[in-house]
Scaffold this motif. Structure first.
Motif, PDB file in Angstrom:
ATOM      1  N   VAL A  49     -94.363 -45.400 -77.733  1.00  0.00           N
ATOM      2  CA  VAL A  49     -93.737 -46.834 -77.536  1.00  0.00           C
ATOM      3  C   VAL A  49     -93.507 -47.249 -78.844  1.00  0.00           C
ATOM      4  N   TYR A  50     -92.169 -47.812 -79.062  1.00  0.00           N
ATOM      5  CA  TYR A  50     -91.829 -48.482 -80.154  1.00  0.00           C
ATOM      6  C   TYR A  50     -91.292 -49.819 -79.805  1.00  0.00           C
ATOM      7  N   CYS A  51     -91.685 -50.613 -80.867  1.00  0.00           N
ATOM      8  CA  CYS A  51     -91.064 -52.204 -80.674  1.00  0.00           C
ATOM      9  C   CYS A  51     -90.613 -52.732 -81.957  1.00  0.00           C
ATOM     10  N   LEU A  52     -89.555 -53.163 -81.840  1.00  0.00           N
ATOM     11  CA  LEU A  52     -88.802 -54.099 -83.117  1.00  0.00           C
ATOM     12  C   LEU A  52     -89.090 -55.339 -82.857  1.00  0.00           C
ATOM     13  N   ALA A  53     -89.511 -55.947 -83.990  1.00  0.00           N
ATOM     14  CA  ALA A  53     -89.874 -57.515 -84.001  1.00  0.00           C
ATOM     15  C   ALA A  53     -89.364 -58.114 -85.226  1.00  0.00           C
ATOM     16  N   GLU A  54     -89.210 -59.346 -85.221  1.00  0.00           N
ATOM     17  CA  GLU A  54     -88.868 -60.081 -86.508  1.00  0.00           C
ATOM     18  C   GLU A  54     -90.159 -61.218 -86.479  1.00  0.00           C
ATOM     19  N   ALA A  55     -90.625 -61.211 -87.743  1.00  0.00           N
ATOM     20  CA  ALA A  55     -92.044 -61.740 -87.902  1.00  0.00           C
ATOM     21  C   ALA A  55     -92.035 -62.258 -89.361  1.00  0.00           C
ATOM     22  N   PRO A  56     -93.075 -63.091 -89.526  1.00  0.00           N
ATOM     23  CA  PRO A  56     -93.316 -63.463 -90.928  1.00  0.00           C
ATOM     24  C   PRO A  56     -94.323 -62.263 -91.778  1.00  0.00           C
ATOM     25  N   SER A  57     -95.059 -61.437 -90.904  1.00  0.00           N
ATOM     26  CA  SER A  57     -95.913 -60.309 -91.359  1.00  0.00           C
ATOM     27  C   SER A  57     -96.253 -59.407 -90.321  1.00  0.00           C
ATOM     28  N   ALA A  58     -96.813 -58.278 -90.806  1.00  0.00           N
ATOM     29  CA  ALA A  58     -97.162 -57.178 -89.881  1.00  0.00           C
ATOM     30  C   ALA A  58     -98.364 -57.660 -89.214  1.00  0.00           C
ATOM     31  N   GLU A  59     -99.426 -58.347 -89.748  1.00  0.00           N
ATOM     32  CA  GLU A  59    -100.403 -59.018 -88.950  1.00  0.00           C
ATOM     33  C   GLU A  59    -100.186 -59.893 -88.055  1.00  0.00           C
ATOM     34  N   ALA A  60     -99.035 -60.739 -88.153  1.00  0.00           N
ATOM     35  CA  ALA A  60     -98.753 -61.678 -87.142  1.00  0.00           C
ATOM     36  C   ALA A  60     -98.223 -60.732 -85.840  1.00  0.00           C
ATOM     37  N   VAL A  61     -97.595 -59.478 -86.073  1.00  0.00           N
ATOM     38  CA  VAL A  61     -97.186 -58.814 -85.025  1.00  0.00           C
ATOM     39  C   VAL A  61     -98.350 -57.981 -84.295  1.00  0.00           C
ATOM     40  N   GLN A  62     -99.345 -57.740 -85.211  1.00  0.00           N
ATOM     41  CA  GLN A  62    -100.564 -57.172 -84.488  1.00  0.00           C
ATOM     42  C   GLN A  62    -101.229 -58.301 -83.686  1.00  0.00           C
ATOM     43  N   ARG A  63    -101.420 -59.432 -84.369  1.00  0.00           N
ATOM     44  CA  ARG A  63    -102.088 -60.478 -83.489  1.00  0.00           C
ATOM     45  C   ARG A  63    -101.542 -60.538 -82.128  1.00  0.00           C
ATOM     46  N   VAL A  64    -100.096 -60.716 -81.974  1.00  0.00           N
ATOM     47  CA  VAL A  64     -99.549 -60.688 -80.687  1.00  0.00           C
ATOM     48  C   VAL A  64     -99.756 -59.574 -79.754  1.00  0.00           C
ATOM     49  N   HIS A  65     -99.701 -58.330 -80.248  1.00  0.00           N
ATOM     50  CA  HIS A  65    -100.091 -57.201 -79.537  1.00  0.00           C
ATOM     51  C   HIS A  65    -101.441 -57.276 -79.233  1.00  0.00           C
ATOM     52  N   GLU A  66    -102.321 -57.651 -79.977  1.00  0.00           N
ATOM     53  CA  GLU A  66    -103.540 -57.627 -79.616  1.00  0.00           C
ATOM     54  C   GLU A  66    -103.977 -58.699 -78.405  1.00  0.00           C
ATOM     55  N   ARG A  67    -103.561 -59.823 -78.460  1.00  0.00           N
ATOM     56  CA  ARG A  67    -103.625 -60.731 -77.397  1.00  0.00           C
ATOM     57  C   ARG A  67    -103.139 -60.269 -76.090  1.00  0.00           C
ATOM     58  N   ALA A  68    -101.907 -59.626 -76.173  1.00  0.00           N
ATOM     59  CA  ALA A  68    -101.133 -59.164 -74.910  1.00  0.00           C
ATOM     60  C   ALA A  68    -101.935 -58.104 -74.332  1.00  0.00           C
ATOM     61  N   GLY A  69    -102.796 -57.202 -75.041  1.00  0.00           N
ATOM     62  CA  GLY A  69    -103.510 -56.224 -74.683  1.00  0.00           C
ATOM     63  C   GLY A  69    -103.265 -54.783 -74.896  1.00  0.00           C
ATOM     64  N   HIS A  70    -102.290 -54.973 -76.078  1.00  0.00           N
ATOM     65  CA  HIS A  70    -102.097 -53.246 -76.249  1.00  0.00           C
ATOM     66  C   HIS A  70    -101.533 -53.275 -77.921  1.00  0.00           C
ATOM     67  N   LYS A  71    -102.915 -53.129 -78.504  1.00  0.00           N
ATOM     68  CA  LYS A  71    -102.612 -53.106 -79.910  1.00  0.00           C
ATOM     69  C   LYS A  71    -101.779 -52.140 -80.755  1.00  0.00           C
ATOM     70  N   ALA A  72    -101.095 -52.236 -81.685  1.00  0.00           N
ATOM     71  CA  ALA A  72    -100.129 -51.239 -82.113  1.00  0.00           C
ATOM     72  C   ALA A  72    -100.919 -50.175 -82.996  1.00  0.00           C
ATOM     73  N   ASP A  73    -100.730 -49.054 -83.016  1.00  0.00           N
ATOM     74  CA  ASP A  73    -101.484 -48.206 -83.872  1.00  0.00           C
ATOM     75  C   ASP A  73    -100.849 -47.880 -85.145  1.00  0.00           C
ATOM     76  N   GLU A  74     -99.445 -48.280 -85.295  1.00  0.00           N
ATOM     77  CA  GLU A  74     -98.766 -48.262 -86.628  1.00  0.00           C
ATOM     78  C   GLU A  74     -97.896 -49.424 -86.695  1.00  0.00           C
ATOM     79  N   ILE A  75     -97.802 -50.116 -87.910  1.00  0.00           N
ATOM     80  CA  ILE A  75     -96.587 -50.995 -87.991  1.00  0.00           C
ATOM     81  C   ILE A  75     -96.085 -50.840 -89.195  1.00  0.00           C
ATOM     82  N   HIS A  76     -94.618 -50.807 -89.385  1.00  0.00           N
ATOM     83  CA  HIS A  76     -93.848 -50.377 -90.550  1.00  0.00           C
ATOM     84  C   HIS A  76     -92.792 -51.305 -90.851  1.00  0.00           C
ATOM     85  N   PRO A  77     -92.735 -51.971 -91.909  1.00  0.00           N
ATOM     86  CA  PRO A  77     -91.699 -52.815 -92.332  1.00  0.00           C
ATOM     87  C   PRO A  77     -90.287 -51.905 -92.291  1.00  0.00           C
TER      88      PRO A  77
END
Length: 82
Positions: A49-77
């Protein structure tokens, strides 16, 4: 704002409805971290599964995914787009 592509592994058999639900879970809380999830894609056979996000940082993206219950395995700028 910077863009990030994240990858989730191990989601073999994911359905369109499950993808929509997971994406909606991100959308429901994305503002808390200043993130906007633009789009999500999935390959049920490979479980990717791939997700495209606009965000201030990769860490912010991961925090949302973790809270939503599906932590990302990789995050690439994504520094360049056309």
């Amino acid at each position: 704002m910077a863009q990030f592509m994240d990858v989730h592994h191990g989601m073999v058999g994911i359905t369109a409805d499950q993808l929509r639900q997971a994406h909606q879970a991100d959308l429901d809380i994305e503002q808390d971290e200043g993130v906007h999830f633009v789009k999500a894609w999935a390959d049920p056979q490979s479980g990717m599964v791939y997700c495209l996000a606009e965000a201030p940082s990769a860490e912010a993206v991961q925090r949302v995914h973790e809270r939503a219950g599906h932590k990302a395995d990789e995050i690439h700028p994504v520094p360049l787009t056309v």
